[in-house]
Design a protein around this motif. Structure first.
Motif, PDB file in Angstrom:
ATOM      1  N   UNK A 279       1.693   0.405 -12.949  1.00 31.41           N
ATOM      2  CA  UNK A 279      -0.003   0.290 -12.656  1.00 31.41           C
ATOM      3  C   UNK A 279      -0.108   0.584 -11.162  1.00 31.41           C
ATOM      4  N   UNK A 280       1.161   1.061 -10.403  1.00 32.22           N
ATOM      5  CA  UNK A 280       1.028   1.162  -9.098  1.00 32.22           C
ATOM      6  C   UNK A 280      -0.007   1.993  -8.626  1.00 32.22           C
ATOM      7  N   UNK A 281       0.234   3.300  -9.142  1.00 36.58           N
ATOM      8  CA  UNK A 281      -0.719   4.422  -8.681  1.00 36.58           C
ATOM      9  C   UNK A 281      -2.112   4.018  -8.736  1.00 36.58           C
ATOM     10  N   UNK A 282      -2.582   3.489 -10.038  1.00 41.01           N
ATOM     11  CA  UNK A 282      -3.930   3.324 -10.384  1.00 41.01           C
ATOM     12  C   UNK A 282      -4.511   2.029  -9.508  1.00 41.01           C
ATOM     13  N   UNK A 283      -3.580   1.121  -9.071  1.00 38.53           N
ATOM     14  CA  UNK A 283      -3.870   0.090  -8.553  1.00 38.53           C
ATOM     15  C   UNK A 283      -4.436   0.393  -6.856  1.00 38.53           C
ATOM     16  N   UNK A 284      -3.204   1.282  -6.370  1.00 44.01           N
ATOM     17  CA  UNK A 284      -3.357   2.158  -5.027  1.00 44.01           C
ATOM     18  C   UNK A 284      -4.649   2.798  -4.776  1.00 44.01           C
ATOM     19  N   UNK A 285      -4.898   3.614  -6.002  1.00 47.91           N
ATOM     20  CA  UNK A 285      -6.043   4.454  -6.064  1.00 47.91           C
ATOM     21  C   UNK A 285      -7.375   3.672  -5.909  1.00 47.91           C
ATOM     22  N   UNK A 286      -7.380   2.699  -6.727  1.00 44.66           N
ATOM     23  CA  UNK A 286      -8.690   2.072  -6.961  1.00 44.66           C
ATOM     24  C   UNK A 286      -8.931   1.126  -5.532  1.00 44.66           C
ATOM     25  N   UNK A 287      -7.889   0.502  -5.097  1.00 45.82           N
ATOM     26  CA  UNK A 287      -7.969  -0.368  -3.766  1.00 45.82           C
ATOM     27  C   UNK A 287      -8.252   0.427  -2.642  1.00 45.82           C
ATOM     28  N   UNK A 288      -7.726   1.938  -2.678  1.00 47.36           N
ATOM     29  CA  UNK A 288      -7.652   2.560  -1.391  1.00 47.36           C
ATOM     30  C   UNK A 288      -9.083   3.499  -1.290  1.00 47.36           C
ATOM     31  N   UNK A 289      -9.861   3.569  -2.627  1.00 45.24           N
ATOM     32  CA  UNK A 289     -10.726   4.565  -2.412  1.00 45.24           C
ATOM     33  C   UNK A 289     -11.743   4.378  -1.591  1.00 45.24           C
TER      34      UNK A 289
END
Length: 349
Positions: A279-289
């Motif tokens: 889930x790393x990519x999805x988590x980084x995407x949502x948190x960093x958006x």
């Protein structure tokens, strides 16, 4: 990275074998074994930008990133250690490329998890290398052989195209949904409306189909596309060119190389790293958006039901709309669980 993958642990069982060798590491390099294994010299060639980022810190210019390896990338190497990927066309592309450059007589080691399909290595390479299984541990297989003759390699022979309405889509081995539009991306495309304006960033762009579909509905959008996979970068560039579209396409591990802010970020993010769920990519995407969205901008993404959209991931964002596909469409989730995907839009506040 501190932990080794099971495939790397199998290589470590044979570490004495490599101390006097000049080794080229390639394939699915998910840890920093190439930087740590004792060898006479080590080089890396990878198509994955995040793997290159990790290894280049330790190996400098000896770690190379790109779609196609060149002669200088393998110069001086007498041994190939190839980590099998789960995508057989991608394996064939990479190995034909590398073996066409390495000298006849060089040693070839192939290692991978059994569930990734590594058992097919002997048959796939039999024209050029006679492989023999020399170890089996950690649910992995390790194969060894010597290069008997070099294959010919033509990168253009691996290209593929398909039509999506009036859009021509170019793909390459290793690019997500290489043979046609996947159901998650189709769901996300169905949410786009006319007259979208401003800057749009497609993260994990794959073949570029999401971004390339927007101008037909919204001619005033400006496009940026990024991915970690070198094949996706080249495929997206080809898709834009084939359809007379302009856009900036570049390598980035989610936001690692993204600058500026956007009016919309779109993504059908990956939920696997190799054979493992991640889930790393999805988590980084949502948190960093939020750091890359203009005020009022949108993050519009596809999520699988198995992805726990934790409240802490979305603190700076507000969920404004959710689309669902009917549960009867069990094939829209490419992860064995027969439940629907969701598309969510998050607005910056």
């Amino acid at each position: 990275m501190s932990a080794f993958t099971p495939a790397s642990e199998v290589i470590l069982r044979h570490s004495d074998e490599f101390t006097a060798r000049h080794v080229l590491f390639a394939g699915d390099l998910q840890d920093d074994l190439p930087a740590q294994l004792e060898t006479a010299s080590s080089r890396v060639h990878t198509q994955q930008y995040h793997h290159w980022q990790n290894l280049s810190h330790r190996m400098g210019e000896q770690a190379r990133y790109g779609l196609v390896a060149q002669a200088e990338d393998v110069q001086g190497c007498d041994t190939l250690v190839y980590f099998w990927t789960k995508n057989k066309p991608e394996v064939q592309f990479q190995l034909q490329n590398l073996l066409s450059l390495l000298p006849v007589g060089c040693d070839v080691f192939v290692v991978g998890e059994n569930r990734s399909g590594v058992r097919s290595a002997e048959g796939m390479l039999e024209q050029w290398v006679t492989l023999e299984k020399i170890d089996s541990a950690r649910r992995c297989g390790l194969y060894h052989g010597r290069l008997d003759r070099q294959p010919t390699f033509d990168a253009s022979a691996f290209g593929h195209t398909y039509q999506l309405n009036d859009l021509t889509v170019h793909t390459l081995p290793g690019v997500f949904s290489r043979d046609g539009l996947d159901s998650g991306s189709a769901l996300l495309l169905s949410t786009f409306t006319a007259h979208t304006k401003g800057k749009v960033l497609d993260i994990g762009c794959g073949a570029g189909v999401l971004a390339a579909s927007l101008p037909a509905r919204s001619p005033k959008v400006r496009l940026w596309l990024c991915d970690v996979h070198a094949a996706a970068i080249e495929a997206s560039k080809a898709t834009l060119a084939a359809n007379g579209l302009e856009g900036e396409v570049f390598a980035s591990n989610v936001f690692s190389d993204v600058t500026g802010r956007f009016d919309m970020i779109i993504s059908n993010p990956p939920f696997h790293e190799g054979t493992q769920t991640s889930l790393d990519a999805a988590q980084t995407l949502i948190r960093g958006a939020v750091k890359h969205l203009n005020t009022g901008g949108e993050l519009r993404i596809v999520l699988t039901p198995s992805c726990p959209t934790r409240r802490c991931w979305m603190k700076p964002l507000a969920v404004t709309k959710c689309w669902r596909k009917p549960a009867a469409s069990k094939f829209i989730v490419p992860f064995t669980v027969a439940v629907p995907k969701r598309v969510k839009t998050f607005s910056a506040v």
